[in-house]
Scaffold this active site. Sequence first.
Site, PDB file in Angstrom:
ATOM      1  N   ASN A   1       1.527   3.037  -2.656  1.00  0.00           N
ATOM      2  CA  ASN A   1       0.813   3.963  -3.555  1.00  0.00           C
ATOM      3  C   ASN A   1      -0.427   4.523  -2.861  1.00  0.00           C
ATOM      4  O   ASN A   1      -0.735   5.710  -3.000  1.00  0.00           O
ATOM      5  CB  ASN A   1       0.448   3.266  -4.864  1.00  0.00           C
ATOM      6  CG  ASN A   1       1.622   3.178  -5.814  1.00  0.00           C
ATOM      7  OD1 ASN A   1       2.015   4.171  -6.416  1.00  0.00           O
ATOM      8  ND2 ASN A   1       2.230   2.002  -5.916  1.00  0.00           N
TER       9      ASN A   1
ATOM     10  N   ILE B   1     -10.256  -7.105 -12.694  1.00  0.00           N
ATOM     11  CA  ILE B   1     -11.503  -6.382 -12.450  1.00  0.00           C
ATOM     12  C   ILE B   1     -12.596  -6.973 -13.334  1.00  0.00           C
ATOM     13  O   ILE B   1     -12.431  -7.108 -14.552  1.00  0.00           O
ATOM     14  CB  ILE B   1     -11.310  -4.871 -12.735  1.00  0.00           C
ATOM     15  CG1 ILE B   1     -10.274  -4.285 -11.768  1.00  0.00           C
ATOM     16  CG2 ILE B   1     -12.619  -4.112 -12.616  1.00  0.00           C
ATOM     17  CD1 ILE B   1     -10.654  -4.319 -10.314  1.00  0.00           C
TER      18      ILE B   1
ATOM     19  N   ASN C   1      -5.317   2.330 -13.148  1.00  0.00           N
ATOM     20  CA  ASN C   1      -4.367   1.383 -12.551  1.00  0.00           C
ATOM     21  C   ASN C   1      -2.954   1.921 -12.705  1.00  0.00           C
ATOM     22  O   ASN C   1      -2.675   2.673 -13.636  1.00  0.00           O
ATOM     23  CB  ASN C   1      -4.482   0.028 -13.274  1.00  0.00           C
ATOM     24  CG  ASN C   1      -3.530  -1.014 -12.718  1.00  0.00           C
ATOM     25  OD1 ASN C   1      -3.367  -1.137 -11.488  1.00  0.00           O
ATOM     26  ND2 ASN C   1      -2.874  -1.772 -13.582  1.00  0.00           N
TER      27      ASN C   1
ATOM     28  N   HIS D   1       1.031   0.500 -13.113  1.00  0.00           N
ATOM     29  CA  HIS D   1       1.785  -0.716 -13.448  1.00  0.00           C
ATOM     30  C   HIS D   1       3.271  -0.363 -13.461  1.00  0.00           C
ATOM     31  O   HIS D   1       3.656   0.673 -14.009  1.00  0.00           O
ATOM     32  CB  HIS D   1       1.335  -1.221 -14.827  1.00  0.00           C
ATOM     33  CG  HIS D   1       1.988  -2.500 -15.219  1.00  0.00           C
ATOM     34  ND1 HIS D   1       1.609  -3.714 -14.698  1.00  0.00           N
ATOM     35  CD2 HIS D   1       3.036  -2.748 -16.054  1.00  0.00           C
ATOM     36  CE1 HIS D   1       2.378  -4.665 -15.205  1.00  0.00           C
ATOM     37  NE2 HIS D   1       3.245  -4.107 -16.027  1.00  0.00           N
TER      38      HIS D   1
ATOM     39  N   GLU E   1       6.511   5.875  -9.238  1.00  0.00           N
ATOM     40  CA  GLU E   1       5.091   5.469  -9.216  1.00  0.00           C
ATOM     41  C   GLU E   1       4.284   6.435  -8.358  1.00  0.00           C
ATOM     42  O   GLU E   1       3.212   6.895  -8.745  1.00  0.00           O
ATOM     43  CB  GLU E   1       4.937   4.068  -8.614  1.00  0.00           C
ATOM     44  CG  GLU E   1       5.455   2.960  -9.468  1.00  0.00           C
ATOM     45  CD  GLU E   1       4.986   1.595  -8.963  1.00  0.00           C
ATOM     46  OE1 GLU E   1       3.872   1.485  -8.431  1.00  0.00           O
ATOM     47  OE2 GLU E   1       5.754   0.637  -9.094  1.00  0.00           O
TER      48      GLU E   1
ATOM     49  N   GLY F   1       0.784  -1.240   0.000  1.00  0.00           N
ATOM     50  CA  GLY F   1       0.000   0.000   0.000  1.00  0.00           C
ATOM     51  C   GLY F   1       0.810   1.281   0.000  1.00  0.00           C
ATOM     52  O   GLY F   1       0.320   2.312   0.470  1.00  0.00           O
TER      53      GLY F   1
ATOM     54  N   ASP G   1      -3.830  -4.833 -17.992  1.00  0.00           N
ATOM     55  CA  ASP G   1      -2.800  -3.819 -18.293  1.00  0.00           C
ATOM     56  C   ASP G   1      -2.919  -3.275 -19.714  1.00  0.00           C
ATOM     57  O   ASP G   1      -1.911  -3.098 -20.410  1.00  0.00           O
ATOM     58  CB  ASP G   1      -1.388  -4.433 -18.112  1.00  0.00           C
ATOM     59  CG  ASP G   1      -1.170  -4.963 -16.708  1.00  0.00           C
ATOM     60  OD1 ASP G   1      -1.700  -4.364 -15.761  1.00  0.00           O
ATOM     61  OD2 ASP G   1      -0.476  -5.989 -16.570  1.00  0.00           O
TER      62      ASP G   1
HETATM   63  C1  GRF Z   1       3.211  -1.369  -7.526  1.00  0.00           C
HETATM   64  O1  GRF Z   1       4.448  -1.703  -8.074  1.00  0.00           O
HETATM   65  C2  GRF Z   1       2.191  -1.129  -8.603  1.00  0.00           C
HETATM   66  O2  GRF Z   1       2.733  -0.570  -9.758  1.00  0.00           O
HETATM   67  C3  GRF Z   1       1.689  -2.519  -8.885  1.00  0.00           C
HETATM   68  O3  GRF Z   1       1.653  -3.149  -7.614  1.00  0.00           O
HETATM   69  C4  GRF Z   1       2.604  -2.530  -6.755  1.00  0.00           C
HETATM   70  C5  GRF Z   1       1.871  -2.090  -5.527  1.00  0.00           C
HETATM   71  O4  GRF Z   1       2.756  -1.569  -4.553  1.00  0.00           O
HETATM   72  N1  GRF Z   1       0.432  -2.524  -9.578  1.00  0.00           N
HETATM   73  P1  GRF Z   1       2.170  -0.897  -3.242  1.00  0.00           P
HETATM   74  O5  GRF Z   1       1.225  -1.918  -2.594  1.00  0.00           O
HETATM   75  O6  GRF Z   1       1.447   0.340  -3.644  1.00  0.00           O
HETATM   76  O7  GRF Z   1       3.355  -0.608  -2.374  1.00  0.00           O
END
Ligand code: GRF
Length: 216
Positions: free
Chosen positions: A23, A102, A116, A118, A188, A21, A159
């Site tokens: 992000n 999804i 999303n 990626h 990210e 988590g 994706d």
């Molecule tokens: C990230 O690398 C994102 O790009 C991918 O899953 C990972 C999630 O990381 N879809 P976090 O749980 O946000 O640390």
Amino acid sequence: MSSLQPPTNKCRIAVFVSGNGTNLQALVDHCKSGDIKGEIAAVVSNVKYAFALTRARNENIETLIFEPDQKSSRTELGFKIAKALKERNIDLICLAGYMMKIEPSLIRAFPNRIINIHPALLPKYGGKGMFGHHVHEAVITAKEKESGCTVHLVDEQFDHGPILGQAKVLVSPDETPESLAEKIYPKEHDLYVSIVKKICSGALNLDTVPPVTEPS
Ligand code: GRF
């Protein structure tokens, strides 16, 4: 469905998670600071013990757990999630390390409202099985000079939907999947925050994003 161009209202965001988590945390922090004109109104997970849920609870954000079970089909699960999100007036769904495909039923309930992130430069290194260290291993094995991350709209393929933004990093000759992941994570967080910020302010209108057309 709201137009997502609220002059005064905050955009109500649901973040879908299955893991750490980071992000999610970046989005929460930037909503709290007012940088993103939105609020994380719910965090949805298919994994009861995901650390991302602890992060959400620490921020007093409602958590919703939808584990797939024998009783309901994937389509029903999609409907259940959509209903819960509609009841909470969610405007935007951000997938952030959510490890389940999804369901079309959910995509149809939130057309052009699911995005999303990626950890690669799509359309390369995406699709089924391309997650976590598998992505970075594939990039290194292919001797790519650069990698990065992509934020895209979600459609019915893995994706695959229209790309909303990308950020790049250089791949060093001695790169490992771990070191590459470490380089990409901060990118990210910045990219996801900047795209969500644009959506919530109305600077990026998801309704005008054309779908991906395959070359004929
Ligand atoms: C990230 O690398 C994102 O790009 C991918 O899953 C990972 C999630 O990381 N879809 P976090 O749980 O946000 O640390």
